[in-house]
Structure formats: C-alpha cells, structure tokens
Enzyme design. Structure first.
Site, PDB file in Angstrom:
ATOM      1  N   LEU A 181       0.841  -1.199   0.000  1.00  0.00           N
ATOM      2  CA  LEU A 181       0.000   0.000   0.000  1.00  0.00           C
ATOM      3  C   LEU A 181       0.878   1.252   0.000  1.00  0.00           C
ATOM      4  CD1 LEU A 181      -3.104   0.470   0.000  1.00  0.00           C
ATOM      5  CD2 LEU A 181      -2.906   1.031   2.420  1.00  0.00           C
ATOM      6  N   GLY A 182       1.701   1.369  -1.041  1.00  0.00           N
ATOM      7  CA  GLY A 182       2.484   2.587  -1.241  1.00  0.00           C
ATOM      8  C   GLY A 182       1.700   3.559  -2.101  1.00  0.00           C
ATOM      9  N   ILE A 184       1.306   3.697  -5.416  1.00  0.00           N
ATOM     10  CA  ILE A 184       0.485   3.026  -6.414  1.00  0.00           C
ATOM     11  C   ILE A 184      -0.666   2.281  -5.752  1.00  0.00           C
ATOM     12  CG2 ILE A 184       0.466   1.216  -8.186  1.00  0.00           C
ATOM     13  CD1 ILE A 184       3.365   2.014  -8.842  1.00  0.00           C
ATOM     14  N   SER A 203       1.415  -4.688   3.925  1.00  0.00           N
ATOM     15  CA  SER A 203       2.524  -3.799   3.573  1.00  0.00           C
ATOM     16  C   SER A 203       3.619  -4.013   4.594  1.00  0.00           C
ATOM     17  CB  SER A 203       2.043  -2.337   3.563  1.00  0.00           C
ATOM     18  OG  SER A 203       2.793  -1.558   2.668  1.00  0.00           O
ATOM     19  N   GLY A 260       3.486  -5.156 -10.282  1.00  0.00           N
ATOM     20  CA  GLY A 260       4.715  -4.883  -9.544  1.00  0.00           C
ATOM     21  C   GLY A 260       5.929  -5.322 -10.337  1.00  0.00           C
ATOM     22  N   ARG A 261       6.443  -6.496 -10.020  1.00  0.00           N
ATOM     23  CA  ARG A 261       7.557  -7.103 -10.738  1.00  0.00           C
ATOM     24  C   ARG A 261       7.283  -8.597 -10.892  1.00  0.00           C
ATOM     25  NH1 ARG A 261       8.617  -2.733 -12.041  1.00  0.00           N
ATOM     26  NH2 ARG A 261      10.595  -1.586 -11.974  1.00  0.00           N
ATOM     27  N   GLU A 290      11.293 -11.372 -18.638  1.00  0.00           N
ATOM     28  CA  GLU A 290      10.841 -10.528 -19.751  1.00  0.00           C
ATOM     29  C   GLU A 290      11.957 -10.365 -20.789  1.00  0.00           C
ATOM     30  OE1 GLU A 290       9.562  -6.849 -18.023  1.00  0.00           O
ATOM     31  OE2 GLU A 290       7.982  -7.801 -16.844  1.00  0.00           O
ATOM     32  N   HIS A 308       4.376  -5.306 -20.037  1.00  0.00           N
ATOM     33  CA  HIS A 308       5.023  -4.363 -19.108  1.00  0.00           C
ATOM     34  C   HIS A 308       4.833  -2.918 -19.586  1.00  0.00           C
ATOM     35  CE1 HIS A 308       8.479  -4.056 -15.967  1.00  0.00           C
ATOM     36  NE2 HIS A 308       7.625  -3.054 -15.836  1.00  0.00           N
ATOM     37  N   ALA A 310       2.396  -0.750 -18.050  1.00  0.00           N
ATOM     38  CA  ALA A 310       1.534  -0.048 -17.093  1.00  0.00           C
ATOM     39  C   ALA A 310       1.798   1.452 -17.068  1.00  0.00           C
ATOM     40  CB  ALA A 310       1.713  -0.639 -15.693  1.00  0.00           C
TER      41      ALA A 310
END
Length: 344
Positions: A181-182, A184, A203, A260-261, A290, A308, A310
């Site tokens: 919950l940063g 983004i 988080s 995210g990643r 990727e 990728h 976003a």
C-alpha cells in the site's frame, strides 16, 4: 560479470569523431546512459539543450572498454530500470555520484554498493502512479468480466455459432487485497472504492492513516480476499511471495493481478494453479524473464497479458522527461534532489 549491450553498427572510428560535436554541447553537464530508455525513444531531443548524453550504444567498443575510456569522469547516470547496475558495472564508473532511474523499483541497482560508495539515487517518484493504478484496475476488470476472452469469442465468429458467451463477474462488492500500500497501492484502492469494492492490504508496516483492514502477511490477506493486486517492489523479502499456498488460500475463484515485478509471483506455481483450477484467473503486466512469457499462459482464456506497459502513456513519458530533467538540474546545481531515495 559484465553484460553485453546490443548496439547498432557504427563506423569503427565513431569514438574518434566525438570532437565534431559542437562546443555548446561539450559545455553541457554529461550524463551517462547505458541503454535507450523509453523517454529517449519517444522524445529523443528533449534533453539536447540541457545535458550531453553519453550513450553507450553510439560506440563500437565493448561495454567495459567504453566505460574505462569514456566514462571515468561521469558523475550522473540515467537508467531506464532494466539493465543491471551491479558492482562490476559501478566499479568502472569511479566518479559516479548519482543514478536517476525512470522506474519506481530499484531491484536492478546494487544498493549496498551505492551505500558503500555514497551514490545517491533518484527514482520515478509519483510520476507513474496513476497510470499504474489505472492498468491494475483495468486488468482486474478484464479478468472478472472476461473482456479479452469475449472479444476473441466475437472475432472468431463463435457468438453466432455457439450462442451466448459465459457470464463474467462484477467488481462491486469484491474483497480486493492490495499487496503493497504505497503510492500506487493507494491509487488502486481509491479507484476500487469507487466501484464499491472492499479494500484490504498488507505492507511492510501498517498505515495508521488509512481505514482499510491490515494483514501482517500475504497468506492471511489472500484467505480473506477475492482478488490480489500486487503493487509492491521486488526485494529479497518479496521474491516469490505469491506462491502456491497463497494462491490456494485465495481460492478457485480468486484473481491475481501483478503490476509490480514478475519475480514477486512464483510463475511456475501460478501456471500450475491456473491449470488445476485452484485460482480463477490472472492479469499480468510483468513476468519473471521478460520479454519471454511462458507458453502455457498464452493459451489461457482466463489470463490477460500486457507487455510491461503499465506506465507507458504519452502523458506519463513527457512527465518523466520533466522529472528526470529536474533531478539532474538539481544535482548539477548542488540542490536537493526531487525524488531522492532515502531508504537504501
């Protein structure tokens, strides 16, 4: 280990022709760039009157020779967040004082080495926050309502041949767990609340200023959620944190969205759970290796894939150009950085 960078073929005396650059360009602050970032691909001349970009791909030299001969006095480096800036690379840039990365995540940078060397890092800050949140929610809606699958159903003529397409599921009322919950994650939550979803989160620390239900670990979060949206960065602690037990806790109708990643989700176990029907679907913008995507994912109608992208909109890229320029201008003017990363 040193990595090879693919470069376009240049005249072998390319490096010797640097003298032909104008004196005004030579007087500009120099910034090293090891690979073309998207902002330069879309806006190649944005920095031309502000900085002299030392582009590794303009030289025919192997990377280690290029850095040893051309980058010894460079103080600032611009990174698009893909090429690994490890100890082997950083030691070849002895004067480096600043890395400006156009990513929010820092998993491509050797943080201990930067700490040891006193190299400052400026990241994307909030530039990409809204675009990332938009895509995260869009992927969730797509999977739930089967939008991409329905599109294919119509295009293949199956509507006329087989009749009505299977029902999707509404977003309103869903319990959506946010992993990270940063900035983004907060934007994702704001958007989901407008759809009538219930927000839960995990988080690094509980956020005292929010009313959403907090869970100290992702397994407990998954147990209470209908969908997970992954918004955190990739670290040693988050690598493969979304594993088979978490997916099974999410349940057979559960949906996983990853903005995210790729390394945060155990991709092999995700595929197993999808094949076995242990989760309902996935929306993925990022992947472990990727641009290579597992073939199994390509044929699944309950999986929506994005390359990728976003954060890639014209609006966000021009904002990132401005953001990078402000950080570099602040650095070369001995002023505070705009988006200094404090927690190294």
């Amino acid at each position: 280990m040193l990595y090879n960078i693919s470069r376009s073929k240049k005249h072998p005396k390319m490096a010797d022709n640097r003298e032909s650059q104008s004196d005004s360009c030579q007087d500009l602050p120099q910034v090293l760039v090891l690979e073309p970032p998207p902002i330069l691909q879309h806006y190649p001349n944005y920095f031309s009157n502000k900085f002299q970009l030392l582009k590794a791909w303009d030289y025919s030299l192997p990377l280690n020779q290029f850095l040893a001969t051309q980058a010894q006095s460079v103080r600032a480096l611009l990174s698009p967040g893909r090429y690994p800036l490890n100890q082997d690379i950083l030691r070849l840039i002895p004067s480096l004082q600043l890395i400006v990365t156009t990513s929010a995540g820092l998993n491509h940078i050797d943080l201990p080495e930067c700490r040891r060397r006193g190299i400052s890092i400026a990241n994307a800050g909030n530039v990409f926050t809204e675009d990332s949140a938009d895509l995260g929610v869009a992927l969730l809606i797509d999977v739930l309502r089967k939008i991409t699958a329905a599109d294919g159903y119509v295009r293949q003529g199956l509507w006329a041949k087989k009749g009505d397409f299977p029902l999707g599921s509404k977003l309103g009322g869903k319990r959506v767990g946010i992993v990270g919950l940063g900035n983004i994650g907060m934007e994702v939550a704001k958007r989901l609340r407008a759809f009538g979803s219930k927000i839960l989160y995990t988080s690094r620390k509980e956020k005292p200023h929010v009313s959403y239900a907090y869970y100290s670990n992702v397994y407990d979060l998954a147990t209470e959620s209908d969908a997970l949206i992954i918004c955190c960065g990739l670290t040693d602690e988050t690598r493969n944190i979304i594993n088979k037990p978490v997916m099974e806790a999410l349940g057979k109708d559960g949906v996983i969205v990853n903005i995210g990643r790729g390394g945060i989700v155990n991709e092999k176990e995700l595929i197993e759970c999808l094949v076995e029907g242990k989760i309902g679907g996935a929306g993925l913008d990022v992947f472990e290796k990727e641009p290579n995507v597992p073939e199994e994912l390509l044929t699944m109608e309950n999986v929506v894939l994005s390359p990728h992208r976003a954060v890639h909109t014209p609006e966000s890229l021009i904002s990132m150009c401005e953001h990078v320029a402000r950080n570099l201008e602040a650095f070369f003017s001995n002023k505070p950085l705009i988006s200094l990363v404090l927690d190294l």
